[in-house]
Design a protein around this motif. Sequence first.
Motif, PDB file in Angstrom:
ATOM      1  N   THR A  50       0.847  -1.198   0.000  1.00  0.00           N
ATOM      2  CA  THR A  50       0.000   0.000   0.000  1.00  0.00           C
ATOM      3  C   THR A  50       0.882   1.248   0.000  1.00  0.00           C
ATOM      4  O   THR A  50       1.821   1.354   0.789  1.00  0.00           O
ATOM      5  CB  THR A  50      -0.922   0.026   1.226  1.00  0.00           C
ATOM      6  N   CYS A  51       0.581   2.146  -0.906  1.00  0.00           N
ATOM      7  CA  CYS A  51       1.257   3.438  -0.951  1.00  0.00           C
ATOM      8  C   CYS A  51       0.198   4.538  -0.832  1.00  0.00           C
ATOM      9  O   CYS A  51      -1.001   4.257  -0.769  1.00  0.00           O
ATOM     10  CB  CYS A  51       2.060   3.594  -2.249  1.00  0.00           C
ATOM     11  N   GLY A  52       0.637   5.768  -0.807  1.00  0.00           N
ATOM     12  CA  GLY A  52      -0.326   6.855  -0.643  1.00  0.00           C
ATOM     13  C   GLY A  52       0.206   8.180  -1.136  1.00  0.00           C
ATOM     14  O   GLY A  52       1.377   8.320  -1.489  1.00  0.00           O
ATOM     15  N   CYS A  53      -0.666   9.143  -1.170  1.00  0.00           N
ATOM     16  CA  CYS A  53      -0.281  10.518  -1.471  1.00  0.00           C
ATOM     17  C   CYS A  53      -1.151  11.444  -0.628  1.00  0.00           C
ATOM     18  O   CYS A  53      -2.230  11.054  -0.169  1.00  0.00           O
ATOM     19  CB  CYS A  53      -0.434  10.830  -2.958  1.00  0.00           C
ATOM     20  N   TYR A  54      -0.679  12.676  -0.429  1.00  0.00           N
ATOM     21  CA  TYR A  54      -1.454  13.617   0.355  1.00  0.00           C
ATOM     22  C   TYR A  54      -1.221  15.028  -0.169  1.00  0.00           C
ATOM     23  O   TYR A  54      -0.204  15.319  -0.807  1.00  0.00           O
ATOM     24  CB  TYR A  54      -1.116  13.524   1.842  1.00  0.00           C
ATOM     25  N   LEU A  55      -2.165  15.916   0.118  1.00  0.00           N
ATOM     26  CA  LEU A  55      -2.099  17.305  -0.308  1.00  0.00           C
ATOM     27  C   LEU A  55      -1.765  18.192   0.879  1.00  0.00           C
ATOM     28  O   LEU A  55      -2.260  17.972   1.995  1.00  0.00           O
ATOM     29  CB  LEU A  55      -3.437  17.733  -0.920  1.00  0.00           C
ATOM     30  N   PHE A  71      -4.156  17.478   4.389  1.00  0.00           N
ATOM     31  CA  PHE A  71      -5.585  17.704   4.606  1.00  0.00           C
ATOM     32  C   PHE A  71      -6.418  16.743   3.760  1.00  0.00           C
ATOM     33  O   PHE A  71      -7.608  16.588   3.985  1.00  0.00           O
ATOM     34  CB  PHE A  71      -5.976  19.165   4.340  1.00  0.00           C
ATOM     35  N   VAL A  72      -5.792  16.068   2.795  1.00  0.00           N
ATOM     36  CA  VAL A  72      -6.422  14.986   2.027  1.00  0.00           C
ATOM     37  C   VAL A  72      -5.380  13.889   1.872  1.00  0.00           C
ATOM     38  O   VAL A  72      -4.222  14.158   1.555  1.00  0.00           O
ATOM     39  CB  VAL A  72      -6.912  15.461   0.646  1.00  0.00           C
ATOM     40  N   PHE A  73      -5.810  12.646   2.098  1.00  0.00           N
ATOM     41  CA  PHE A  73      -4.897  11.504   2.006  1.00  0.00           C
ATOM     42  C   PHE A  73      -5.574  10.423   1.172  1.00  0.00           C
ATOM     43  O   PHE A  73      -6.685  10.003   1.489  1.00  0.00           O
ATOM     44  CB  PHE A  73      -4.599  10.958   3.413  1.00  0.00           C
ATOM     45  N   ASN A  74      -4.923   9.999   0.096  1.00  0.00           N
ATOM     46  CA  ASN A  74      -5.449   8.925  -0.749  1.00  0.00           C
ATOM     47  C   ASN A  74      -4.514   7.719  -0.706  1.00  0.00           C
ATOM     48  O   ASN A  74      -3.294   7.871  -0.689  1.00  0.00           O
ATOM     49  CB  ASN A  74      -5.610   9.389  -2.194  1.00  0.00           C
ATOM     50  N   CYS A  88      -3.323  12.079  -6.210  1.00  0.00           N
ATOM     51  CA  CYS A  88      -3.989  13.149  -5.461  1.00  0.00           C
ATOM     52  C   CYS A  88      -4.149  14.359  -6.384  1.00  0.00           C
ATOM     53  O   CYS A  88      -3.143  14.935  -6.815  1.00  0.00           O
ATOM     54  CB  CYS A  88      -3.186  13.540  -4.225  1.00  0.00           C
ATOM     55  N   ASP A  89      -5.378  14.728  -6.683  1.00  0.00           N
ATOM     56  CA  ASP A  89      -5.650  15.843  -7.590  1.00  0.00           C
ATOM     57  C   ASP A  89      -6.533  16.855  -6.864  1.00  0.00           C
ATOM     58  O   ASP A  89      -7.669  16.544  -6.483  1.00  0.00           O
ATOM     59  CB  ASP A  89      -6.337  15.332  -8.858  1.00  0.00           C
ATOM     60  N   ILE A  90      -6.027  18.070  -6.652  1.00  0.00           N
ATOM     61  CA  ILE A  90      -6.785  19.101  -5.963  1.00  0.00           C
ATOM     62  C   ILE A  90      -8.043  19.482  -6.729  1.00  0.00           C
ATOM     63  O   ILE A  90      -9.028  19.954  -6.141  1.00  0.00           O
ATOM     64  CB  ILE A  90      -5.898  20.347  -5.714  1.00  0.00           C
ATOM     65  N   PHE A 107      -1.431  24.289  -4.416  1.00  0.00           N
ATOM     66  CA  PHE A 107      -1.406  23.156  -3.496  1.00  0.00           C
ATOM     67  C   PHE A 107      -0.408  22.105  -3.986  1.00  0.00           C
ATOM     68  O   PHE A 107      -0.241  21.902  -5.186  1.00  0.00           O
ATOM     69  CB  PHE A 107      -2.796  22.530  -3.353  1.00  0.00           C
ATOM     70  N   LYS A 108       0.242  21.432  -3.047  1.00  0.00           N
ATOM     71  CA  LYS A 108       1.263  20.451  -3.389  1.00  0.00           C
ATOM     72  C   LYS A 108       0.761  19.037  -3.118  1.00  0.00           C
ATOM     73  O   LYS A 108       0.064  18.788  -2.126  1.00  0.00           O
ATOM     74  CB  LYS A 108       2.543  20.679  -2.587  1.00  0.00           C
ATOM     75  N   SER A 109       1.179  18.118  -3.988  1.00  0.00           N
ATOM     76  CA  SER A 109       0.904  16.692  -3.783  1.00  0.00           C
ATOM     77  C   SER A 109       2.194  16.006  -3.353  1.00  0.00           C
ATOM     78  O   SER A 109       3.242  16.178  -3.977  1.00  0.00           O
ATOM     79  CB  SER A 109       0.370  16.057  -5.069  1.00  0.00           C
TER      80      SER A 109
END
Length: 587
Positions: A50-55, A71-74, A88-90, A107-109
């Motif tokens: 499992t991997c992830g990304c966040y904003l 503030f968002v985690f996928n 992660c797409d704002i 915003f940064k991913s």
Amino acid sequence: MDRQNRNTKKATKALIVVGVILLLALVAAVIYFYTIKDREDDEDDFSEVTCGCYLIDPAVVNDCGDPKRAFVFNLNTVSSDKTCNASCDINDIADNLLNSTTPKESFKSCTVRSISDTRCENMILKDQDGKIITGRVNPTDEINVEATFDKSTYIDYTFKVNTENIIPDKVEGNKISKKLVDFEGVNSVEIIATAKDAQGDQINSIVCRRVVDLQTSIGTTVTGMVALTEKQADGRTKISSITISVGQLTSDNVKIRFSFQPAFTTLTASDAITIESAKGTISMSKLDLYDTKNFSSDSFNILNDHTGELDITAEVFVNDVNIGSATTNVEFEEIDTQPAEDPTDPTPEEEEAIADEDKSNFTVSKSVAQSCVERTVGNNLAAYTITVTNKKSAADSITSIKDKLPLGFTYIEESSTINGSAISDSTMVTVTPVGDSQEIVWQPTSPWVVQPSGTLIIVFESTATGSSIPGQNLNEIIVNPVEIPLDPESLRAEVAITVAQDCDNITEEEATTPSTGIFDNFVVRILFGVMILLTGWLIYVRPEGNILSERIITSRIYEELQFNSYKITNPRKYFEEKTLRKKSKVR
């Protein structure tokens, strides 16, 4: 002479037979180690990664590296034979759903290559207007937290708010929620959603951890203090470190005034104060606390003979302005005048005499930020995290931690951090070459003291070199506590990382654990060749060789090998011998 010639011919034949046997054994070994595949490979039985990304909001924090600022985690989960990527797409979030004025394109991913604990899958923070909090609110705002777990069968669902356990307002299936208000006097709020599984283990996922800053007219405020202690060889108790929560300081002109109850001389520190604005803390280590050069007079040596409880109060001054104070209580143990016994290698009787509640009860886990690395500079970095948790109801100590890197991996000097603070390799880290790999040992001058339910977290980096082996490579960690462990198996952990030619296109072979044969080692190959030559020399030259050759030639095995060889070298004789054997059996 004829007898000698006959013996020479026999010895030659025996040498040929032995040589053929050894050659066949060599071929069989090569086939076994390099050709035969496990049945599991045919079934393509791969584990999951499992991997992830966040904003993150650049108005709050500029750089990636701290998932608590998300503030968002996928998340995304794939089989280990594939490269894991999360998106992660704002633009997936409408403008009116964010409580930030930051332009969307700013915003940064950020990416997290590997996430070990995904039992808490998501956590969203919203204000009183239902807008997603991107990392900063006013002290009068509400923070409405909703966390989602992967199943609804966990127990003891809890929110931790600045280390305080708070019961959720609602628990509905696998979701828990809580409204948080009244943030006066603090500069930031850390929120963690957690629970316990059926085995009683605490869920600790980076996905469900957040830090929110508070906009306030007060520049900084002291919100808490932690003082850790350790027992010295002479039986005395000393302060090993002091950490004070002060918010994000904008000045390095800081002083700390320490006072004590029962009364001791007041101490004022102006040097050797470590300021970590990103964490909102200031701290002093043991070496600095007991160094008179860092104080206007004396040092913490004034506490050397103290026993019993002690209240320590720290007043913090920034630019000579008092921004607040905090108090903590520590216990100084009675000084033991008896000579300390060597705790190593206890006898079975001593182990039985120690009650389970007195034994150490640490657990360790290992994770790596990258699920795959390549053997080329720029793509060969692996960042490992070691997390040791004290499950005991009392503080406990750790002597050292040992890490065995995978084959062909090397430690990056000065890359270690402990509980978020950088350390110098010369004071604590020992790296020992082991063949084509390395063994890392972290060992402080005095054992680490870990509080009940507390953690010791080590983060370090390594690189995969050209000698690393393609495939799944295991990295093992071993914790060495001061006390006898309750469960020695809980002191070991391992994590796998894939080494590939191209991490975006991992082959089937690279997705498996590499297997090495006995002939991979150059020394083994040399010894095997020497053994063959030595055997031949003994048979051909030494008298013992003649005796050995005669025993081989007259043995049943040799007769069967010679008989079967006639099938290829002399078919006529083979059938004659076969006919004679059949007749002898009939008789």
